[in-house]
Scaffold this motif. Structure first.
Motif, PDB file in Angstrom:
ATOM      1  N   ALA A  79      15.823  -5.463  47.021  1.00 43.84           N
ATOM      2  CA  ALA A  79      16.688  -6.618  47.807  1.00 43.84           C
ATOM      3  C   ALA A  79      17.791  -5.895  48.655  1.00 43.84           C
ATOM      4  CB  ALA A  79      17.313  -8.089  46.751  1.00 43.84           C
ATOM      5  N   GLY A  80      18.838  -5.148  48.021  1.00 42.95           N
ATOM      6  CA  GLY A  80      19.844  -4.665  48.371  1.00 42.95           C
ATOM      7  C   GLY A  80      19.492  -3.646  49.198  1.00 42.95           C
ATOM      8  N   GLN A  81      18.075  -2.759  49.588  1.00 41.38           N
ATOM      9  CA  GLN A  81      17.960  -2.175  50.864  1.00 41.38           C
ATOM     10  C   GLN A  81      17.978  -2.447  51.728  1.00 41.38           C
ATOM     11  OE1 GLN A  81      15.443   1.627  48.819  1.00 41.38           O
ATOM     12  NE2 GLN A  81      15.794   0.154  47.171  1.00 41.38           N
ATOM     13  N   HIS A  82      17.218  -3.995  51.403  1.00 46.16           N
ATOM     14  CA  HIS A  82      17.295  -5.175  52.699  1.00 46.16           C
ATOM     15  C   HIS A  82      17.787  -5.732  53.428  1.00 46.16           C
ATOM     16  CE1 HIS A  82      12.452  -6.183  52.383  1.00 46.16           C
ATOM     17  NE2 HIS A  82      12.766  -5.291  51.292  1.00 46.16           N
ATOM     18  N   LEU A 110      20.314 -18.248  42.718  1.00 45.21           N
ATOM     19  CA  LEU A 110      19.370 -17.931  43.546  1.00 45.21           C
ATOM     20  C   LEU A 110      18.425 -16.421  43.191  1.00 45.21           C
ATOM     21  CD1 LEU A 110      17.714 -18.235  46.388  1.00 45.21           C
ATOM     22  CD2 LEU A 110      19.319 -17.106  47.441  1.00 45.21           C
ATOM     23  N   TRP A 111      19.535 -15.574  43.191  1.00 44.68           N
ATOM     24  CA  TRP A 111      19.385 -14.117  42.203  1.00 44.68           C
ATOM     25  C   TRP A 111      18.504 -14.286  40.752  1.00 44.68           C
ATOM     26  CZ3 TRP A 111      19.692  -9.818  44.867  1.00 44.68           C
ATOM     27  CH2 TRP A 111      20.224 -10.048  45.948  1.00 44.68           C
ATOM     28  N   ASP A 153      23.384  -5.330  40.853  1.00 43.30           N
ATOM     29  CA  ASP A 153      22.450  -3.960  41.146  1.00 43.30           C
ATOM     30  C   ASP A 153      22.560  -4.346  43.048  1.00 43.30           C
ATOM     31  OD1 ASP A 153      22.452  -3.401  38.662  1.00 43.30           O
ATOM     32  OD2 ASP A 153      19.900  -4.483  39.127  1.00 43.30           O
ATOM     33  N   ALA A 154      21.947  -5.439  43.624  1.00 41.07           N
ATOM     34  CA  ALA A 154      21.811  -5.101  45.109  1.00 41.07           C
ATOM     35  C   ALA A 154      23.042  -4.797  45.896  1.00 41.07           C
ATOM     36  CB  ALA A 154      21.747  -6.266  45.476  1.00 41.07           C
ATOM     37  N   GLY A 155      24.093  -5.603  45.376  1.00 41.87           N
ATOM     38  CA  GLY A 155      26.178  -4.789  45.655  1.00 41.87           C
ATOM     39  C   GLY A 155      26.016  -3.326  46.212  1.00 41.87           C
ATOM     40  N   TRP A 166      15.514 -13.593  50.594  1.00 42.28           N
ATOM     41  CA  TRP A 166      15.105 -13.797  51.349  1.00 42.28           C
ATOM     42  C   TRP A 166      13.831 -12.724  51.862  1.00 42.28           C
ATOM     43  CZ3 TRP A 166      13.561 -19.100  52.953  1.00 42.28           C
ATOM     44  CH2 TRP A 166      12.674 -19.342  53.790  1.00 42.28           C
ATOM     45  N   ARG A 167      14.007 -11.997  52.617  1.00 46.59           N
ATOM     46  CA  ARG A 167      13.177 -11.049  53.001  1.00 46.59           C
ATOM     47  C   ARG A 167      12.953 -10.023  51.662  1.00 46.59           C
ATOM     48  NH1 ARG A 167      17.728 -10.577  56.737  1.00 46.59           N
ATOM     49  NH2 ARG A 167      18.848  -8.734  55.269  1.00 46.59           N
TER      50      ARG A 167
END
Length: 344
Positions: free
Chosen positions: A70-73, A53-54, A140-142, A14-15
């Protein structure tokens, strides 16, 4: 039971979409995500829905490296009480150990493992059972999220030594290089982050044994609520409750779980553990936290952990950590060590 992930993990998507000026709600609705869940600390989302969703987020942004941004959020609150336990850990090794131990809070489709080899520690990611393939963006986000949490506690200078990713080499490889600042192997047989042990063992200024202990209890009770069939977590909770009484026999724990002793032992064995091992692990983890708490004497800790006498606790602590409780308190990073040593 279908695999699920904590709903607040979706908040990073979302962010990330909002940051790009994209309205998140239509994307979430297309994926079938109830956006009200993002504000429910106990809510969980099926992994299949999260994967959709991803994939929709990547499609909407047209960015194959959406997972990196996204992962940095990620924020410690993204992971419920586990994020607070992370912040209260005295070292990154302790924080990672918590993440490994409580991975099910984040996702029941994932397990983490750590392996120490010399001056290095490897954190590996593994899928559980026959779950649907995770999207590349989610994987990647994980990895990015864990490094981001490390930098939150350690400082922006923190970097892994090496990174292995199962994903193929992306067209936006420079974004991976810019974030990890470490050699990356693509198309690897597994996903793993390799860290310097010295970095993981550096004492952090945010360490707080009391807060970590409280957060651990919240985590265990959360896990017990959403997964009542997880007998290992249920047994851990009962052991922590029973330790001060010293009455942690198989009979007492089985009664608390409304099981027969034989059934309890069978269920634990199916998970590759025993009550004796869980008792030892609980005592070891709590001992480290209690010893760092300057308001507890060794005698009080002896009682809280259910040992018959201080000498028994001291011997056990030395076996676990290679030093006495008093020596641990004198070590850098202990809370108020000198004052506590006088009480001990």
């Amino acid at each position: 039971m279908q695999p699920t992930t904590v709903a607040s993990w979706a908040a990073v998507i979302w962010r990330a979409l909002e940051t790009r000026g994209i309205a998140p709600r239509p994307v979430f609705e297309r994926a079938g995500v109830d956006t009200g869940q993002l504000h429910d600390a106990g809510a969980r989302i099926p992994v299949a829905v999260m994967t959709r969703l991803w994939d929709l987020a990547v499609e909407t942004t047209g960015d194959p490296c959406f997972g990196i941004s996204a992962g940095q959020h990620v924020h410690p609150t993204t992971f419920h009480a586990l994020g607070y336990a992370w912040l209260a850990s005295h070292t990154l090794r302790e924080a990672l150990d918590r993440f490994v131990r409580f991975t099910r809070l984040v996702s029941t489709a994932l397990t983490l493992r750590t392996v120490s080899v010399g001056a290095e520690v490897e954190l590996g990611f593994e899928s559980v059972g026959n779950v649907l393939p995770l999207s590349l963006a989610a994987a990647d986000a994980g990895a990015v999220a864990l490094v981001t949490l490390c930098r939150t506690s350690y400082g922006e200078a923190f970097c892994p030594l090496r990174v292995r990713l199962q994903r193929p080499r992306p067209p936006c490889e420079q974004q991976f290089d810019a974030f990890f600042r470490a050699p990356i192997v693509y198309g690897a047989p597994d996903t793993a982050l390799v860290f310097a042990a010295a970095d993981l063992d550096r004492v952090l200024p945010t360490g707080n044994a009391e807060l970590a202990r409280s957060a651990d209890e919240v985590i265990l009770h959360y896990l017990a609520r959403f997964d009542r069939d997880d007998v290992v977590t249920q047994a851990r909770i009962r052991l922590m409750e029973l330790l001060p009484s010293g009455q942690t026999s198989a009979q007492r724990v089985a009664e608390a779980l409304h099981l027969s002793v034989r059934n309890l032992q069978r269920k634990l064995a199916a998970h590759g553990t025993t009550l004796a091992r869980l008792r030892e692990e609980a005592r070891r983890e709590l001992a480290n936290q209690y010893v760092r708490n300057s308001r507890l004497s060794v005698g009080e800790i002896t009682y809280l952990l259910g040992f018959a006498e201080p000498a028994s606790f001291t011997r056990a602590f030395h076996r676990w950590y290679g030093m006495s409780p008093s020596a641990c308190r004198r070590a850098p990073g202990a809370n108020g060590g000198s004052d506590t040593d006088r009480r001990a």
